[in-house]
Design a protein around this motif. Sequence first.
Motif, PDB file in Angstrom:
ATOM      1  N   ARG A  39       0.843  -1.200  -0.001  1.00  0.00           N
ATOM      2  CA  ARG A  39      -0.068   0.013  -0.023  1.00  0.00           C
ATOM      3  C   ARG A  39       0.784   1.213   0.033  1.00  0.00           C
ATOM      4  N   THR A  40       2.176   0.998   0.440  1.00  0.00           N
ATOM      5  CA  THR A  40       2.864   2.252   0.304  1.00  0.00           C
ATOM      6  C   THR A  40       3.435   2.828  -1.109  1.00  0.00           C
ATOM      7  N   MET A  41       3.432   1.659  -1.929  1.00  0.00           N
ATOM      8  CA  MET A  41       3.941   1.959  -3.134  1.00  0.00           C
ATOM      9  C   MET A  41       2.861   2.432  -4.163  1.00  0.00           C
ATOM     10  N   GLU A  42       3.488   2.918  -5.210  1.00  0.00           N
ATOM     11  CA  GLU A  42       2.360   3.371  -6.510  1.00  0.00           C
ATOM     12  C   GLU A  42       1.539   2.378  -6.969  1.00  0.00           C
ATOM     13  N   PRO A  43       0.332   2.269  -7.094  1.00  0.00           N
ATOM     14  CA  PRO A  43      -0.507   1.025  -7.656  1.00  0.00           C
ATOM     15  C   PRO A  43       0.051   0.350  -8.656  1.00  0.00           C
ATOM     16  N   ARG A  44       0.606   0.575  -9.649  1.00  0.00           N
ATOM     17  CA  ARG A  44       0.992  -0.193 -10.838  1.00  0.00           C
ATOM     18  C   ARG A  44       2.400  -0.785 -10.435  1.00  0.00           C
ATOM     19  N   GLN A  45       3.381  -0.147  -9.718  1.00  0.00           N
ATOM     20  CA  GLN A  45       4.416  -0.705  -9.302  1.00  0.00           C
ATOM     21  C   GLN A  45       4.226  -1.855  -8.229  1.00  0.00           C
ATOM     22  N   ALA A  46       3.126  -1.596  -7.215  1.00  0.00           N
ATOM     23  CA  ALA A  46       2.766  -2.608  -6.230  1.00  0.00           C
ATOM     24  C   ALA A  46       2.262  -3.790  -6.728  1.00  0.00           C
ATOM     25  N   GLU A  47       1.215  -3.634  -7.896  1.00  0.00           N
ATOM     26  CA  GLU A  47       0.713  -4.636  -8.335  1.00  0.00           C
ATOM     27  C   GLU A  47       1.820  -5.467  -9.462  1.00  0.00           C
TER      28      GLU A  47
END
Length: 301
Positions: free
Chosen positions: A45-53
Motif C-alpha cells: 500500500r505504500t507503493m504506487e499502485p502499478r508498481q505494487a501490482e
Amino acid sequence: MNPRARKTYFTLPGGRFAVANRAQVPRLAVAAASLLGPQARRRLRTMEPRQAERLWAEAVIARLGVMIEVSGLAHVDPAESYVVTPLHEGFADVPTLLAGLPLPLRFVARAELASWPILGDGLKSGDHPIVTPEGGATAYRTMRRAAKHTFAARESLVVFPQGTILGIEAGFTRGAFHLAAAAGRPVLPIVITGTHRVWEHPFSPLVRFDQSVSLQVLRPIAPHEAVETRRMLERTMKRLALSNPIPPRRFVPARDGWWDGYRFTIDSDFAELSEQVTNRRRGLRGGCDAPPPSPALDLTA
C-alpha cells in the motif's frame, strides 16, 4: 480413504484452494503468507499502485513456479497506451499479463470480484473499472469513462473480449473494439494459453505448481480498423491458441455446467456447441448453419 488422495484446503479470497500433493502444502502456505499477509499488504500500500501490482504479480508467478513463454514483445511500444485484448482462461491471466508485459495496466473487472476480500480492495485502490456485463450499455459507458482516465495517466486498459473464462469457444463481444475506435487507441491482441492449468476457478479448487503458460503478443490494430477487423482478429487469435503446444481451455457443458443466466456467447465457428447452447436457451430443437469463415489476419510478422 487413501491418505495420499486426501486434499488439503486453505481458505483464501474467492473460495478454497486445494493441492493434491501434500509435498506442495508448504509452498502454498508460504505463498499465502508472503502475498496475502498483513505485513505484505501494508508494504504494497505504500507503493504506487502499478508498481505494487507488478511486484505482487512477479511474486505470485515465482511462488507458483509458473514458467511464462513470451513472444512478440517487439510489437509493444512501452510509451503507447493500448486497449489490450487478451484471450481469457482464468485468474492466472492477470499476474501473467502484469509480469509479462512492459506496460502499466488497468483491468476491467466484473462487479462480483469487487466484493472479494483483499482482491476487491486491490481493485478499488488501484482504480480498476468495475462493470456488470449484463448491464449492456451501462457497462460500456463505465468502460468509456475509465478509459479516459486510464489513457490520461499514460496507462493501458485490459478488456477481456470474451468476458468469461469458460473456454476458447466463448465469443468476442464488441465493446473493447468500439472503445478503441472511440478513444483513438490501438488494440493490442494477446493470445494466452495454459493459465487455466494453474487454477481452474470456479471449476476446480485445485492449484497446480510449475505450469508452463504461453503469452503471444500480436501486431497492434489501428483504432480505425478495430471494429471492422474484430471478427478476423478473433479467428486469428483462436487459431493460434488451438495450434499452440500449450493448449487452451475448452468449454464442455457436461463437465462445466451450462451457466444459465450468465452472459456469454459461443463463437459460431464452434457450430455444434453454439447450437447446443442456443437450443438450451431457446428451448428449441435444431439450429442453423454457421456463417462462412472470414479470412484471418497475419499479426505475428
